[in-house]
Design a protein around this motif. Structure first.
Motif, mmCIF file in Angstrom:
data_model
loop_
_atom_site.group_PDB
_atom_site.id
_atom_site.type_symbol
_atom_site.label_atom_id
_atom_site.label_comp_id
_atom_site.label_asym_id
_atom_site.label_seq_id
_atom_site.Cartn_x
_atom_site.Cartn_y
_atom_site.Cartn_z
ATOM 1 N N GLU A 166 -21.041 -95.229 106.236
ATOM 2 C CA GLU A 166 -19.961 -94.323 106.612
ATOM 3 C C GLU A 166 -20.150 -92.910 106.082
ATOM 4 O O GLU A 166 -19.508 -91.967 106.572
ATOM 5 N N GLU A 167 -21.029 -92.754 105.087
ATOM 6 C CA GLU A 167 -21.080 -91.479 104.362
ATOM 7 C C GLU A 167 -21.474 -90.303 105.235
ATOM 8 O O GLU A 167 -20.960 -89.199 105.078
ATOM 9 N N ARG A 168 -22.385 -90.521 106.159
ATOM 10 C CA ARG A 168 -22.835 -89.403 106.984
ATOM 11 C C ARG A 168 -21.681 -88.840 107.822
ATOM 12 O O ARG A 168 -21.519 -87.617 107.935
ATOM 13 N N LEU A 169 -20.905 -89.718 108.431
ATOM 14 C CA LEU A 169 -19.751 -89.253 109.218
ATOM 15 C C LEU A 169 -18.687 -88.670 108.298
ATOM 16 O O LEU A 169 -18.148 -87.587 108.559
ATOM 17 N N TRP A 170 -18.376 -89.380 107.213
ATOM 18 C CA TRP A 170 -17.281 -88.949 106.349
ATOM 19 C C TRP A 170 -17.560 -87.595 105.695
ATOM 20 O O TRP A 170 -16.631 -86.860 105.372
ATOM 21 N N SER A 171 -18.818 -87.275 105.514
ATOM 22 C CA SER A 171 -19.140 -85.979 104.902
ATOM 23 C C SER A 171 -18.741 -84.815 105.801
ATOM 24 O O SER A 171 -18.623 -83.681 105.337
ATOM 25 N N GLU A 172 -18.547 -85.087 107.092
ATOM 26 C CA GLU A 172 -18.143 -84.039 108.030
ATOM 27 C C GLU A 172 -16.615 -83.951 108.166
ATOM 28 O O GLU A 172 -16.101 -83.103 108.902
ATOM 29 N N LEU A 173 -15.894 -84.843 107.485
ATOM 30 C CA LEU A 173 -14.432 -84.895 107.595
ATOM 31 C C LEU A 173 -13.806 -84.393 106.302
ATOM 32 O O LEU A 173 -14.269 -84.728 105.217
ATOM 33 N N ASP A 174 -12.738 -83.610 106.419
ATOM 34 C CA ASP A 174 -12.111 -83.079 105.212
ATOM 35 C C ASP A 174 -10.913 -83.937 104.795
ATOM 36 O O ASP A 174 -10.559 -84.928 105.451
ATOM 37 N N ALA A 175 -10.273 -83.532 103.693
ATOM 38 C CA ALA A 175 -9.172 -84.321 103.127
ATOM 39 C C ALA A 175 -8.007 -84.457 104.096
ATOM 40 O O ALA A 175 -7.301 -85.478 104.097
ATOM 41 N N VAL A 176 -7.784 -83.432 104.924
ATOM 42 C CA VAL A 176 -6.666 -83.473 105.854
ATOM 43 C C VAL A 176 -6.814 -84.666 106.806
ATOM 44 O O VAL A 176 -5.839 -85.375 107.103
ATOM 45 N N TYR A 177 -8.039 -84.906 107.298
ATOM 46 C CA TYR A 177 -8.267 -86.042 108.183
ATOM 47 C C TYR A 177 -7.877 -87.341 107.490
ATOM 48 O O TYR A 177 -7.167 -88.188 108.060
ATOM 49 N N PHE A 178 -8.328 -87.533 106.265
ATOM 50 C CA PHE A 178 -8.080 -88.793 105.566
ATOM 51 C C PHE A 178 -6.600 -88.966 105.214
ATOM 52 O O PHE A 178 -6.110 -90.088 105.140
ATOM 53 N N MET A 179 -5.878 -87.883 105.025
ATOM 54 C CA MET A 179 -4.447 -87.988 104.734
ATOM 55 C C MET A 179 -3.642 -88.325 105.979
ATOM 56 O O MET A 179 -2.598 -88.960 105.889
ATOM 57 N N ARG A 180 -4.121 -87.889 107.143
ATOM 58 C CA ARG A 180 -3.338 -88.073 108.365
ATOM 59 C C ARG A 180 -3.623 -89.385 109.079
ATOM 60 O O ARG A 180 -2.934 -89.722 110.051
ATOM 61 N N PHE A 237 -13.858 -88.188 120.750
ATOM 62 C CA PHE A 237 -14.815 -87.505 119.870
ATOM 63 C C PHE A 237 -15.790 -86.756 120.766
ATOM 64 O O PHE A 237 -16.484 -87.355 121.598
ATOM 65 N N THR A 238 -15.807 -85.440 120.625
ATOM 66 C CA THR A 238 -16.633 -84.636 121.529
ATOM 67 C C THR A 238 -16.937 -83.302 120.873
ATOM 68 O O THR A 238 -16.159 -82.829 120.040
ATOM 69 N N PRO A 239 -18.072 -82.688 121.221
ATOM 70 C CA PRO A 239 -18.275 -81.307 120.774
ATOM 71 C C PRO A 239 -17.071 -80.476 121.197
ATOM 72 O O PRO A 239 -16.613 -80.566 122.344
ATOM 73 N N ASP A 240 -16.530 -79.703 120.252
ATOM 74 C CA ASP A 240 -15.293 -78.966 120.540
ATOM 75 C C ASP A 240 -15.484 -78.070 121.749
ATOM 76 O O ASP A 240 -16.578 -77.537 121.989
ATOM 77 N N GLN A 241 -14.458 -77.942 122.541
ATOM 78 C CA GLN A 241 -14.514 -77.135 123.752
ATOM 79 C C GLN A 241 -13.199 -76.411 123.942
ATOM 80 O O GLN A 241 -12.171 -76.766 123.362
ATOM 81 N N THR A 245 -10.724 -81.043 113.716
ATOM 82 C CA THR A 245 -12.053 -80.477 113.974
ATOM 83 C C THR A 245 -12.933 -80.732 112.753
ATOM 84 O O THR A 245 -12.564 -80.384 111.627
ATOM 85 N N THR A 246 -14.087 -81.349 112.979
ATOM 86 C CA THR A 246 -14.985 -81.683 111.868
ATOM 87 C C THR A 246 -15.703 -80.427 111.368
ATOM 88 O O THR A 246 -15.666 -79.363 112.005
ATOM 89 N N ARG A 247 -16.353 -80.589 110.230
ATOM 90 C CA ARG A 247 -17.072 -79.450 109.653
ATOM 91 C C ARG A 247 -18.213 -78.993 110.551
ATOM 92 O O ARG A 247 -18.637 -77.835 110.502
ATOM 93 N N HIS A 248 -18.744 -79.897 111.372
ATOM 94 C CA HIS A 248 -19.888 -79.518 112.220
ATOM 95 C C HIS A 248 -19.473 -79.272 113.676
ATOM 96 O O HIS A 248 -20.283 -79.359 114.596
ATOM 97 N N GLY A 249 -18.165 -78.938 113.885
ATOM 98 C CA GLY A 249 -17.746 -78.430 115.187
ATOM 99 C C GLY A 249 -17.456 -79.465 116.241
ATOM 100 O O GLY A 249 -17.523 -79.162 117.436
ATOM 101 N N HIS A 250 -17.130 -80.679 115.844
ATOM 102 C CA HIS A 250 -16.720 -81.699 116.805
ATOM 103 C C HIS A 250 -15.197 -81.886 116.724
ATOM 104 O O HIS A 250 -14.605 -81.756 115.653
ATOM 105 N N ALA A 251 -14.614 -82.212 117.858
ATOM 106 C CA ALA A 251 -13.193 -82.565 117.892
ATOM 107 C C ALA A 251 -13.071 -84.066 117.729
ATOM 108 O O ALA A 251 -13.763 -84.834 118.415
ATOM 109 N N LEU A 252 -12.210 -84.493 116.827
ATOM 110 C CA LEU A 252 -11.911 -85.915 116.643
ATOM 111 C C LEU A 252 -10.391 -86.048 116.768
ATOM 112 O O LEU A 252 -9.648 -85.812 115.820
ATOM 113 N N ASP A 253 -9.954 -86.382 117.967
ATOM 114 C CA ASP A 253 -8.527 -86.390 118.284
ATOM 115 C C ASP A 253 -8.051 -87.824 118.523
ATOM 116 O O ASP A 253 -8.773 -88.642 119.108
ATOM 117 N N SER A 254 -6.819 -88.084 118.079
ATOM 118 C CA SER A 254 -6.229 -89.419 118.237
ATOM 119 C C SER A 254 -4.890 -89.291 118.946
ATOM 120 O O SER A 254 -4.106 -88.384 118.647
#
Length: 858
Positions: free
Chosen positions: A632-646, A686-690, A715-724
């Motif tokens: 999981e570490e590779r993906l999680w490294s691109e996610l900030d604390a806000v994602y994990f709190m929400r 999950f998609t490159p942000d547009q 929005t991840t650190r590397h510019g992807h949208a991860l929307d739920s």
């Protein structure tokens, strides 16, 4: 013969249609000039008699046949658009010639403008049909001779009454009423009642007349009073409520131009105006009308109960031995009965004691008719002096503290006028409508429903429904205090001003007068004041923000208050409408409750939100699904604390399982699953942000007809949208498992086309909103931390609404982070967390608000 008959009828039909039309218009004009129900009901029956008999004679029916009016027409009462029910009584089965004449007669009656219901039977067939069908038996009870062979009609009457089993008829009509009540949820307080068939409607009064006639007890209310089955005052009340309901139904038929018995929102304001009812400072004219309707309907159900029991005493005269309870009461046939007629005069405390006994003695099924009548007559003995008596206050608290029967006791006290005498503030909310289009009950019925919901938390047989609620309330000392808070939380509705603040005063007075200690009084008063606070935070604030949760916990102040408010809020939301509550709202409240509880127990804000525990739980779930440690570490490294709190641990694990091997996916990844409570579908994108991604997503879901209950945009650190998203079919018709593949395939393909934009239809305005419009409201303000802006809006719900909001925001370069969608019946109360340069400039901010208001107009 056919040609001669046809020729005779053609001339007659033309003349008859003209006479019927002229007569109908004359009746309406006479009624509107001097509104008396007999003008229409008896006048139309006599008018129709003339034309029906004329056509019968023109058709030269056999001399031994008889034409009979049945049902309401047989009773001599015809509402403006009511059917005309006829029975053709023959000596034997009809031959071809008779069938030809019957067909011509019925056709002619339709041609002159009558809605005809007819049956053709012999006397033997009538008796058999009555034995098989209670509806036929009831219709024949009101049979009235019109034309033909009077002796044949007399034979029918003689054989009908000889075969009539009064006891079976009584039981069948009681069962029929119970089944009818069940269709309307046993309540006369629907916001759009049927004035004929709803509990408390005309059918209840007609049923009383049918049983009285079948048992030979009388043909009108005066006859029943002469037999001492009701008092003279009750006979007057019955006639008064009957006239009110008849006037209402007559007006409805004229207003709708057809047989319409539902008092729809479409008609309520017009009906009020026609009936001379004016608006008040705080209420529409329609609300005044409907409160009057509910008071009358309540009277009908009360007197219906009394009379049915009195009928039962006459029809089943075996009274049974009385079992003495105390000097005031006894048990007669499982009913609570007065030992003496003057019990309430001699012992005023018995006005409350009777409800306490019903709670304490499980064998009691209700009260005898004479007890109910005495209770109703003596209710006015509950006055200021009665309320000031410490013994009476102690009795009222005892009713609240019993182990069983609390909800039944309060429903009965409300129905019999005791509650409004004991709690004067209650009088103002009886039958009061709430035109917010998500409460489906009047205020008094909503409060009693909330009381029921709180009560159910304490009952073992309902523990499976909401186990956490049951566990919390059973550990809550003096949980009956929550019943007091439930009684007062909305008691100040309709007075103007903040009903929470106004209700505090009533609650405090009650607690002080009933000698509750300071702590208990403070809790009840605080609950009434704050009863909307938890739902506001859960549904409109960003509860993943530690500062928001800290602010909420500070308002709670203690864990006892938090638990009490959680229980009351849960019961309150569920008590507004079956459509308003869903598992998603329950989850929002639960997450906020546990976060605040941890804070109040001394946890840090991060611990309160369960960040560390959440990550550990997510890792444990990944191991459970067979993923090796560290993937999981590779993906999680691109996610900030806000994602994990929400996101919950389960959601984090689900996203990770889908994305850990493709954290840099160049193509859109769309996955969906059925929500845990089976009442919705969760979608991950999950998609490159547009550009304008959220606008495109809301357009897609809107085109499919789904309501978005919740949206989390990241929005991840590397510019992807991860929307739920949490989606729901507002019509409740979708099979969510069937649409998962459709969403995954079509949405992925749609997102792969950057220029594609689905624009959902705006849809049509609902009937309720048309008559009770909701004025849109928009507010954008900075949050307390100054990092985000909070957009709050209220508007009428419609398809495409969220798309319009998203498109407006995108047009000003405003970025959306979370959306909380609260759909309350026909109204939405949505909250969005935003960022954007335009929000920091007053002129731009005003422009955004103005454009949003324009888009929200229905």
């Amino acid at each position: 013969m056919q040609d001669a008959l046809s020729t005779r009828l053609q001339t007659l039909i033309s003349d008859s249609r003209r006479r019927l039309g002229d007569g109908t218009r004359a009746l309406r004009a006479a009624y509107e000039a001097h509104p008396r129900t007999s003008v229409v009901l008896e006048g139309r029956a006599k008018l129709v008699d003339i034309e029906v008999v004329g056509i019968w004679q023109a058709c030269q029916m056999p001399a031994e046949a008889a034409l009979i009016a049945v049902g309401g027409y047989g009773r001599g009462e015809l509402f403006p658009a009511s059917d005309v029910d006829l029975l053709v009584l023959l000596p034997r089965a009809a031959d071809a010639g008779v069938c030809e004449r019957l067909s011509a007669m019925v056709g002619a009656l339709w041609d002159i403008g009558l809605e005809i219901g007819h049956a053709v039977r012999t006397v033997d067939e009538c008796i058999q049909a009555a034995e098989d069908d209670i509806t036929v038996q009831t219709n024949l009870l009101e049979a009235r001779f019109l034309a033909g062979d009077a002796e044949r009609f007399a034979e029918l009457e003689q054989r009908y009454y000889a075969a009539l089993d009064v006891r079976e008829f009584y039981k069948a009509k009681q069962l029929e009423q119970e089944q009818r009540y069940a269709r309307f949820n046993d309540s006369p307080y629907s916001l759009e009642p049927d004035c004929k068939d709803s509990p408390g409607g005309l059918r209840d009064l007609q049923m009383l007349g049918w049983i009285a006639r079948a048992a030979g007890l009388g043909r009108n209310w005066r006859d029943l009073a002469r037999r001492r089955l009701i008092t003279g005052g009750e006979a007057s009340e019955l006639r008064s409520v009957e006239r009110f309901l008849q006037h209402l139904r007559i007006r409805l038929h004229y207003l709708a131009g057809r047989a319409e018995d539902r008092v729809l929102f479409d008609h309520q304001e017009k009906l009020a105006r026609i009936m001379g009812i004016d608006a008040t400072a705080n209420r529409r004219a329609s609300e005044v009308l409907m409160q009057r309707y509910y008071i009358n309907a309540k009277m009908v159900t009360q007197l219906n109960t009394v009379l049915l029991q009195n009928y039962g005493t006459v029809i089943f005269p075996d009274r049974g031995a009385a079992i003495v309870i105390n000097p005031r009461f006894q048990v007669v046939r499982e009913l609570l009965d007065l030992r003496h007629e003057d019990v309430f005069e001699r012992y005023p405390s018995a006005l409350l004691e009777c409800f306490l006994l019903l709670q304490q003695r499980s064998e009691l099924k209700g009260m005898t008719a004479r007890t109910l009548r005495a209770l109703w007559i003596n209710r006015n003995r509950i006055n200021a002096a009665f309320r000031a008596d410490p013994a009476h206050r102690a009795l009222f608290l005892q009713i609240l503290q019993q182990k069983r029967g609390i909800v039944h006791a309060f429903r009965r006290m409300n129905e019999y006028g005791i509650l409004s005498r004991y709690l004067p503030a209650w009088r103002r909310i009886i039958g009061q409508m709430q035109h917010d289009l998500f409460h489906v009950y009047t205020v008094d019925q909503h409060i009693l429903t909330v009381l029921r919901n709180v009560r159910r938390f304490t009952m073992g047989e309902h523990a499976h429904e909401y186990p956490l609620m049951t566990r919390l309330i059973l550990a809550f000392e003096r949980h009956w205090l929550l019943y007091v808070a439930a009684l007062f939380h909305d008691i100040a509705k309709g007075r103007g001003g903040d009903h929470s603040r106004l209700g505090m005063v009533d609650a405090r007075d009650f607690c002080v007068l009933h000698s509750l200690d300071e702590d208990d009084t403070a809790l009840v008063v605080w609950l009434v004041e704050q009863h909307l606070t938890m739902s506001h935070f859960a549904q409109k604030e960003d509860t993943s923000d530690p500062e928001v949760v800290q602010r909420f916990a500070a308002i709670m102040g203690s864990e006892r208050r938090l638990i009490a408010l959680y229980l009351l809020t849960h019961a309150d939301i569920r008590g507004t409408s079956p459509k308003v509550w869903n598992g998603w709202k329950g989850k929002l409240l639960e997450d906020l409750f546990f976060a605040a509880q941890r804070l109040l127990r001394g946890a840090t804000p991060q611990q309160a939100l369960g960040m560390d525990d959440r990550l550990e739980d997510a890792r444990r779930l990944l191991r459970f699904h067979g993923l090796r440690p560290g993937v999981e570490e590779r993906l999680w490294s691109e996610l900030d604390a806000v994602y994990f709190m929400r996101h919950s641990a389960e959601e984090i694990a689900w996203h990770t399982r889908l994305l850990y091997f493709r954290p840099d996916a160049g193509e859109p990844v769309v996955k969906a699953r059925v929500a845990e409570d089976e009442h919705g579908v969760q979608v991950m994108v999950f998609t490159p942000d547009q550009k304008e991604l959220f606008v495109r997503l809301t357009g897609f879901f809107g085109r499919l007809g789904f309501t978005i209950l919740d949206a989390k945009v990241h929005t991840t650190r590397h510019g992807h949208a991860l929307d739920s998203f949490m989606l729901q079919d507002p019509g409740g018709e979708a099979s969510y498992r069937d649409v998962i593949t459709l969403i995954e395939h079509e949405l992925a393909a749609y997102l792969a086309r950057p220029d594609a934009l689905d624009r959902p239809s705006r849809g049509r305005m609902s009937r309720q909103v048309k008559h009770f419009p909701i004025t849109p409201q928009v507010s954008i303000r900075a949050d307390e931390a100054g990092r985000h802006y909070i957009l709050s809006l209220t508007a009428a719900d419609r398809p495409g609404l969220l798309f319009d909001i998203a498109e407006t925001l995108a047009g000003h370069g405003i970025r959306l982070h979370t959306a909380k969608i609260a759909t309350l019946g026909e109204r939405v109360e949505d909250t969005f967390l935003l960022t954007g340069a335009a929000l920091a400039q007053d002129a731009q901010l005003l422009r955004v608000e103005r454009e949003l208001l324009e888009r929200l107009q229905v």
